[in-house]
Design a protein around this motif. Structure first.
Motif, PDB file in Angstrom:
ATOM      1  N   VAL A  19       0.801  -1.217   0.108  1.00  0.00           N
ATOM      2  CA  VAL A  19      -0.010   0.015  -0.188  1.00  0.00           C
ATOM      3  C   VAL A  19       0.868   1.169  -0.025  1.00  0.00           C
ATOM      4  O   VAL A  19       0.450   2.306  -0.506  1.00  0.00           O
ATOM      5  CB  VAL A  19      -0.830   0.095   1.243  1.00  0.00           C
ATOM      6  CG1 VAL A  19      -1.944  -1.425   1.139  1.00  0.00           C
ATOM      7  CG2 VAL A  19      -0.124   0.004   2.636  1.00  0.00           C
ATOM      8  N   PHE A  20       1.891   1.228   0.477  1.00  0.00           N
ATOM      9  CA  PHE A  20       3.002   2.237   0.567  1.00  0.00           C
ATOM     10  C   PHE A  20       3.579   2.582  -1.112  1.00  0.00           C
ATOM     11  O   PHE A  20       3.577   3.756  -1.583  1.00  0.00           O
ATOM     12  CB  PHE A  20       4.673   2.156   1.189  1.00  0.00           C
ATOM     13  CG  PHE A  20       4.047   1.708   2.735  1.00  0.00           C
ATOM     14  CD1 PHE A  20       2.798   2.354   3.034  1.00  0.00           C
ATOM     15  CD2 PHE A  20       5.297   1.586   3.469  1.00  0.00           C
ATOM     16  CE1 PHE A  20       2.625   1.983   4.701  1.00  0.00           C
ATOM     17  CE2 PHE A  20       5.131   1.540   4.875  1.00  0.00           C
ATOM     18  CZ  PHE A  20       3.942   1.654   5.491  1.00  0.00           C
ATOM     19  N   ASN A  21       3.596   1.628  -1.814  1.00  0.00           N
ATOM     20  CA  ASN A  21       3.887   1.587  -3.226  1.00  0.00           C
ATOM     21  C   ASN A  21       2.664   2.113  -3.952  1.00  0.00           C
ATOM     22  O   ASN A  21       2.807   2.936  -4.918  1.00  0.00           O
ATOM     23  CB  ASN A  21       4.085   0.387  -3.811  1.00  0.00           C
ATOM     24  CG  ASN A  21       5.440  -0.264  -3.274  1.00  0.00           C
ATOM     25  OD1 ASN A  21       6.281   0.415  -2.969  1.00  0.00           O
ATOM     26  ND2 ASN A  21       5.619  -1.622  -3.167  1.00  0.00           N
ATOM     27  N   LEU A  22       1.528   1.774  -3.449  1.00  0.00           N
ATOM     28  CA  LEU A  22       0.207   2.363  -4.340  1.00  0.00           C
ATOM     29  C   LEU A  22      -0.012   3.888  -4.065  1.00  0.00           C
ATOM     30  O   LEU A  22      -0.276   4.625  -4.862  1.00  0.00           O
ATOM     31  CB  LEU A  22      -0.923   1.646  -3.585  1.00  0.00           C
ATOM     32  CG  LEU A  22      -2.373   2.110  -4.370  1.00  0.00           C
ATOM     33  CD1 LEU A  22      -2.543   1.861  -5.605  1.00  0.00           C
ATOM     34  CD2 LEU A  22      -3.412   1.361  -3.558  1.00  0.00           C
ATOM     35  N   GLU A  23       0.412   4.172  -2.750  1.00  0.00           N
ATOM     36  CA  GLU A  23       0.435   5.736  -2.561  1.00  0.00           C
ATOM     37  C   GLU A  23       1.371   6.304  -3.352  1.00  0.00           C
ATOM     38  O   GLU A  23       0.964   7.510  -3.844  1.00  0.00           O
ATOM     39  CB  GLU A  23       0.663   6.169  -0.899  1.00  0.00           C
ATOM     40  CG  GLU A  23       0.668   7.547  -0.575  1.00  0.00           C
ATOM     41  CD  GLU A  23       0.997   7.962   0.807  1.00  0.00           C
ATOM     42  OE1 GLU A  23       0.045   8.341   1.456  1.00  0.00           O
ATOM     43  OE2 GLU A  23       2.205   7.420   1.162  1.00  0.00           O
ATOM     44  N   SER A  24       2.593   5.855  -3.364  1.00  0.00           N
ATOM     45  CA  SER A  24       3.557   6.497  -4.259  1.00  0.00           C
ATOM     46  C   SER A  24       3.169   6.440  -5.773  1.00  0.00           C
ATOM     47  O   SER A  24       3.556   7.589  -6.356  1.00  0.00           O
ATOM     48  CB  SER A  24       4.722   5.703  -4.179  1.00  0.00           C
ATOM     49  OG  SER A  24       5.386   5.622  -2.954  1.00  0.00           O
ATOM     50  N   ALA A  25       2.598   5.534  -6.342  1.00  0.00           N
ATOM     51  CA  ALA A  25       2.097   5.691  -7.763  1.00  0.00           C
ATOM     52  C   ALA A  25       1.010   6.603  -7.765  1.00  0.00           C
ATOM     53  O   ALA A  25       0.915   7.337  -8.893  1.00  0.00           O
ATOM     54  CB  ALA A  25       1.458   4.130  -8.130  1.00  0.00           C
ATOM     55  N   TYR A  26       0.130   6.852  -6.675  1.00  0.00           N
ATOM     56  CA  TYR A  26      -0.899   7.856  -6.839  1.00  0.00           C
ATOM     57  C   TYR A  26      -0.105   9.291  -6.806  1.00  0.00           C
ATOM     58  O   TYR A  26      -0.727  10.280  -7.715  1.00  0.00           O
ATOM     59  CB  TYR A  26      -1.710   7.923  -5.577  1.00  0.00           C
ATOM     60  CG  TYR A  26      -3.117   7.132  -6.174  1.00  0.00           C
ATOM     61  CD1 TYR A  26      -4.121   8.027  -6.586  1.00  0.00           C
ATOM     62  CD2 TYR A  26      -3.390   5.742  -5.982  1.00  0.00           C
ATOM     63  CE1 TYR A  26      -5.415   7.390  -6.976  1.00  0.00           C
ATOM     64  CE2 TYR A  26      -4.512   5.291  -6.260  1.00  0.00           C
ATOM     65  CZ  TYR A  26      -5.637   5.903  -6.779  1.00  0.00           C
ATOM     66  OH  TYR A  26      -6.877   5.281  -6.994  1.00  0.00           O
ATOM     67  N   LYS A  27       0.879   9.670  -6.052  1.00  0.00           N
ATOM     68  CA  LYS A  27       1.457  10.461  -5.918  1.00  0.00           C
ATOM     69  C   LYS A  27       2.132  11.020  -7.337  1.00  0.00           C
ATOM     70  O   LYS A  27       2.171  12.316  -7.852  1.00  0.00           O
ATOM     71  CB  LYS A  27       2.612  10.752  -5.039  1.00  0.00           C
ATOM     72  CG  LYS A  27       1.985  10.716  -3.421  1.00  0.00           C
ATOM     73  CD  LYS A  27       3.108  10.908  -2.336  1.00  0.00           C
ATOM     74  CE  LYS A  27       2.448  10.875  -1.028  1.00  0.00           C
ATOM     75  NZ  LYS A  27       3.353  10.963   0.163  1.00  0.00           N
ATOM     76  N   ARG A  28       2.875  10.083  -7.738  1.00  0.00           N
ATOM     77  CA  ARG A  28       3.251  10.598  -9.294  1.00  0.00           C
ATOM     78  C   ARG A  28       2.387  10.742 -10.279  1.00  0.00           C
ATOM     79  O   ARG A  28       2.572  11.571 -11.214  1.00  0.00           O
ATOM     80  CB  ARG A  28       4.188   9.026  -9.812  1.00  0.00           C
ATOM     81  CG  ARG A  28       5.294   8.670  -8.913  1.00  0.00           C
ATOM     82  CD  ARG A  28       6.255   7.642  -9.752  1.00  0.00           C
ATOM     83  NE  ARG A  28       5.523   6.663  -9.689  1.00  0.00           N
ATOM     84  CZ  ARG A  28       5.524   5.410  -8.809  1.00  0.00           C
ATOM     85  NH1 ARG A  28       6.513   5.633  -7.940  1.00  0.00           N
ATOM     86  NH2 ARG A  28       5.158   4.395  -8.906  1.00  0.00           N
ATOM     87  N   PHE A  29       1.047  10.095 -10.157  1.00  0.00           N
ATOM     88  CA  PHE A  29       0.010  10.351 -11.092  1.00  0.00           C
ATOM     89  C   PHE A  29      -0.429  11.648 -11.051  1.00  0.00           C
ATOM     90  O   PHE A  29      -0.519  12.564 -11.725  1.00  0.00           O
ATOM     91  CB  PHE A  29      -1.027   9.547 -10.710  1.00  0.00           C
ATOM     92  CG  PHE A  29      -2.339   9.816 -11.621  1.00  0.00           C
ATOM     93  CD1 PHE A  29      -2.275   9.773 -13.078  1.00  0.00           C
ATOM     94  CD2 PHE A  29      -3.574  10.100 -10.917  1.00  0.00           C
ATOM     95  CE1 PHE A  29      -3.652  10.085 -13.528  1.00  0.00           C
ATOM     96  CE2 PHE A  29      -4.776  10.474 -11.402  1.00  0.00           C
ATOM     97  CZ  PHE A  29      -4.899  10.591 -13.078  1.00  0.00           C
ATOM     98  N   PHE A  30      -0.525  12.340  -9.753  1.00  0.00           N
ATOM     99  CA  PHE A  30      -1.269  13.664  -9.407  1.00  0.00           C
ATOM    100  C   PHE A  30      -0.087  14.742  -9.623  1.00  0.00           C
ATOM    101  O   PHE A  30      -0.584  15.821 -10.067  1.00  0.00           O
ATOM    102  CB  PHE A  30      -1.775  13.745  -8.167  1.00  0.00           C
ATOM    103  CG  PHE A  30      -2.935  12.829  -7.700  1.00  0.00           C
ATOM    104  CD1 PHE A  30      -4.243  13.395  -8.452  1.00  0.00           C
ATOM    105  CD2 PHE A  30      -3.242  11.990  -7.108  1.00  0.00           C
ATOM    106  CE1 PHE A  30      -5.247  12.825  -8.511  1.00  0.00           C
ATOM    107  CE2 PHE A  30      -4.271  11.220  -6.798  1.00  0.00           C
ATOM    108  CZ  PHE A  30      -5.592  11.632  -7.779  1.00  0.00           C
ATOM    109  N   ARG A  31       1.127  14.443  -9.165  1.00  0.00           N
ATOM    110  CA  ARG A  31       2.106  15.485  -9.336  1.00  0.00           C
ATOM    111  C   ARG A  31       2.900  15.479 -10.400  1.00  0.00           C
ATOM    112  O   ARG A  31       3.256  16.764 -10.976  1.00  0.00           O
ATOM    113  CB  ARG A  31       3.099  15.380  -7.925  1.00  0.00           C
ATOM    114  CG  ARG A  31       2.268  15.463  -6.612  1.00  0.00           C
ATOM    115  CD  ARG A  31       3.310  15.325  -5.448  1.00  0.00           C
ATOM    116  NE  ARG A  31       2.643  15.512  -4.186  1.00  0.00           N
ATOM    117  CZ  ARG A  31       3.340  15.023  -3.049  1.00  0.00           C
ATOM    118  NH1 ARG A  31       4.594  14.760  -2.862  1.00  0.00           N
ATOM    119  NH2 ARG A  31       2.477  14.955  -2.033  1.00  0.00           N
TER     120      ARG A  31
END
Length: 305
Positions: free
Chosen positions: A56-68
């Motif tokens: 889930v840490f990796n999933l949060e990082s993937a979301y941050k790369r998508f938004f930022r």
């Protein structure tokens, strides 16, 4: 498999929340979801909790790369691709053995030094299992001197400013005949059959061999440069735009200029060196190296100037 399941379930829940105009749940909130999933799916208790949290840490990082960074929306993970999991608790290393939590000791091919591991990543690629161990070690700096300029190309992989040429090994072209043969067998195999799975594995291993050959070549070259020179200058190439040329796309992808630059940058930093990147629009090829005159009408056929 459990880490992939948790990743996909959390991604599915995040998408549902987004459709209902709810806020994104951070990694600590998703860790609470894992507790609920364990009650519903008892087999998740068979593995330790740390790899599930890292997923889930990796999933949060993937979301941050998508938004930022606008890198693309996170995708659901498939069991057919490369798989891995990470852990950093209850891990031990011996000469030819690695102890992982909730598992017996696993024998590894390489002889391991006497180290205290900080983190372990277990991965599966092309039917083979790999283990990557992180540990603290004081790196000895190598005293280097001198400077060199490197011009990257396709006919020769690199030409140094002292006249040295590095051969382009063309790894894809050399394995193209074998790769084509394996891909044809894969295309003829029936969907979902065991024969197709075997053919798919052989294609994957052929690609893996090409990738390993390229990485071996790049690591040996960049290590030799970083140990010999303190200052290195290369050009800033826009590889993403260059591969749009369909005539040269395969050759450009094969030489991996971006990976060469990445390796060279961190290896020079290890030894106290520096990598200088020439501006993309600097007329370096049009400028005479002796008098500085710029030939504006230079052509591709002008091989020497």
């Amino acid at each position: 498999g459990c880490t992939r399941f948790i990743y996909n379930k959390c991604l599915e829940q995040q998408i549902k929340n987004h459709e209902q105009s709810q806020k994104f749940i951070n990694k600590y909130g998703m860790c609470k979801w894992i507790t609920g999933f364990k009650k519903e799916y008892e087999w998740l208790k068979e593995v330790e909790n740390k790899p599930l949290q890292y997923s889930v840490f990796n999933l949060e990082s993937a979301y941050k790369r998508f938004f930022r960074e606008h890198k693309g929306f996170p995708n659901f993970k498939s069991k057919n691709g490369k798989q891995s999991y990470k852990t950093d608790v209850h891990i031990y290393v011996e000469k030819h053995w690695v102890k992982l939590p909730k598992m017996d000791k696993i024998r590894v091919f390489e002889k391991l030094p006497d180290i205290k591991p900080k983190q372990i990543i277990v991965s599966k690629d092309s039917g083979k299992y790999y283990i990557s161990i992180s540990f603290d070690k004081q790196r000895e700096k190598i005293e280097t001197s001198g400077e060199i300029g490197i011009d990257l190309g396709l006919k020769d992989f690199a030409i140094f400013s002292d006249g040295t040429k590095v051969k382009n090994h063309k790894f894809i072209k050399n394995s193209e005949k074998q790769l084509t043969k394996l891909q044809r067998r894969l295309s003829r195999a029936k969907e979902g059959s065991n024969r197709r799975n075997i053919a798919k594995l052989k294609v994957s291993r052929c690609h893996q061999k090409i990738r390993n050959q390229r990485q071996d070549f790049l690591h040996k070259l960049t290590t030799a440069i970083a140990k010999q020179y303190k200052y290195v200058a290369i050009e800033n190439l826009s590889v993403s735009n260059m591969v749009k040329n369909h005539c040269l796309a395969k050759s450009i992808s094969d030489v991996a200029w971006g990976e060469f630059r990445r390796q060279l940058e961190y290896k020079l930093k290890w030894n106290g060196g520096e990598l200088a990147v020439i501006g993309r629009f600097e007329p370096s090829s049009k400028t005479c190296s002796h008098c500085g005159f710029i030939k504006k009408d230079i052509k591709l056929s002008d091989r020497k100037w």
